[in-house]
Enzyme design. Structure first.
Site, short mmCIF file in Angstrom:
data_model
loop_
_atom_site.label_atom_id
_atom_site.label_comp_id
_atom_site.label_asym_id
_atom_site.label_seq_id
_atom_site.Cartn_x
_atom_site.Cartn_y
_atom_site.Cartn_z
CE LYS A 46 30.40 24.65 49.14
NZ LYS A 46 32.40 24.15 49.02
NE ARG A 145 39.13 24.35 47.20
CZ ARG A 145 38.38 23.87 48.07
NH1 ARG A 145 37.46 23.00 48.17
NH2 ARG A 145 37.59 25.30 48.13
CE1 TYR A 267 22.31 -7.99 51.29
CE2 TYR A 267 21.41 -6.13 52.04
CZ TYR A 267 21.74 -7.49 51.03
OH TYR A 267 20.41 -7.24 50.43
CG MET A 315 20.05 0.98 48.39
SD MET A 315 19.51 0.82 46.92
CE MET A 315 21.70 0.55 45.61
#
Length: 377
Positions: A46, A145, A267, A315
């Site tokens: 998956k 679940r 940052y 990023m």
């Protein structure tokens, strides 16, 4: 043999190199087959084979003898189908959304039925086609679940017409705490799974995930479902990892500089240099699967030298403290290791406060991907 999936231009332009060792992947599958024998081992592919590329991973596993492949969603089954031969079986863990049952039957894909509604829809499809369709039936044994609750299982057993046209080939459940061998939930789930299996004596049992394979023979059933262990992740928390490393990630240096004491870095000025420092900025960040939580805590490696991350992960870039390296050691375009022989998946995940699954499935598409071919058979 190494295969690249990008053009020469893209290879030169990439911010780093993600190497995926299919030989190691196959070795892991073979190790898991030995561990789980006489039960068989499927492969959980998956999320695009945990982010590593199902188009490469699934055929390599098929050639290694795997015939059962689990995906999460039906769309993944649709995309996987062209890469496998007709004798491979694809199973959809989340079952089917209403309206996709006919397509699933046409493709020969096997749904995992998690609710009475999914069972009713699959049965209706079989009856409309005047045929019998295969399915796996999932019981919720304690994870809350997916899967049928005990009262729903009792309903199916009391009203067998609800499974009209369905051949239940597999009865299954999922371990919630399998990676913690001493957790009491494992024994509780095992006992509940045994009770469920006794009600479906003709079905095969699929219970063990990667961790469950290493919990002992009682957990292995007939068809184990390894996922993270295939890709080199540690199956058990706190234990030595028996799996081969499948992934290596190297990222390019964009710039180096020397900054004086008192310089604010990154940052938010979250790191302030206490003395003169030499820094390297590398060409990947959280958009490339390197979590922001690595800020001021993670590291890269150049050779055997650990290079701490300083400042916040951006990023598209990360700043490293390279003061311990001799001046001029790193230059534009040089590669540093983020995942590899010096830093495992588990190590970088721990630094990021997450798990190896999240690191793997987040690795971005801006890296050049190189696949090391498995040995010819």
């Amino acid at each position: 043999m190494t295969m690249s999936v990008r053009s020469d231009i893209e290879s030169r332009a990439a911010c780093g190199v993600l190497t995926i060792d299919l030989k190691a992947l196959v070795a892991n599958y073979e190790l898991l087959c030995r561990q789980t024998a006489p039960a068989k081992a499927a492969a959980v592919v998956k999320a695009d084979a945990y982010g590593l590329g199902v188009a490469h991973v699934a055929p390599a596993l098929y050639e290694a003898g795997c015939r059962d492949f689990f995906v999460a969603h039906f769309i993944e089954a649709v995309r996987l189908k062209p890469y496998l031969a007709s004798d491979a079986r694809i199973l959809v863990l989340n079952g089917l959304m209403p309206g996709s049952e006919g397509d699933c039957a046409d493709l020969g894909v096997v749904p995992v039925l998690n609710s009475l509604e999914q069972a009713a829809n699959w049965s209706a499809t079989a009856r409309a086609r005047k045929t019998t369709l295969p399915a796996a039936l999932q019981a919720d044994t304690g994870m809350s679940r997916l899967g049928l609750e005990p009262r729903e299982l009792e309903t199916l057993l009391a009203e067998p017409q609800r499974l009209g046209g369905i051949r239940v080939d597999i009865i299954m459940s999922h371990l919630a705490c399998g990676d913690e061998p001493a957790h009491a939930a494992n024994a509780r789930q095992l006992a509940r799974m045994g009770a469920v299996r006794s009600r479906f004596p003709d079905a095969k049992l699929s219970f063990a995930n990667s961790a469950g394979i290493f919990l002992g023979e009682d957990y292995r059933g007939d068809l184990a479902r390894p996922g993270i262990a295939l890709y080199g992740g540690a199956p058990l928390a706190g234990a030595e990892n028996p799996m081969h490393q499948v992934v290596r990630l190297e990222v390019a240096v964009v710039q180096t500089r020397t900054v004086p004491a008192g310089s604010e870095i990154g940052y938010g000025a979250s790191f302030v240099a206490k003395a003169e420092m030499r820094l390297a900025t590398i060409a990947a960040g959280y958009a490339d699967g390197l979590p922001r939580h690595l800020s001021n805590t993670g590291a890269a490696y150049f050779g055997d030298v650990r290079l701490p991350i300083v400042g916040r992960v951006s990023m598209d870039s990360i700043i490293l403290d390279i003061t311990t390296l001799a001046p001029g050691t790193l230059k534009l375009g040089d590669m540093v290791e983020l995942i590899g022989p010096h830093q495992t998946l588990e190590m970088i995940a721990a630094d990021a406060g997450t798990i190896s699954y999240e690191i793997l499935t987040s690795l971005g598409r801006r890296y050049e991907r190189r696949y090391l071919s498995p040995a010819a058979r």
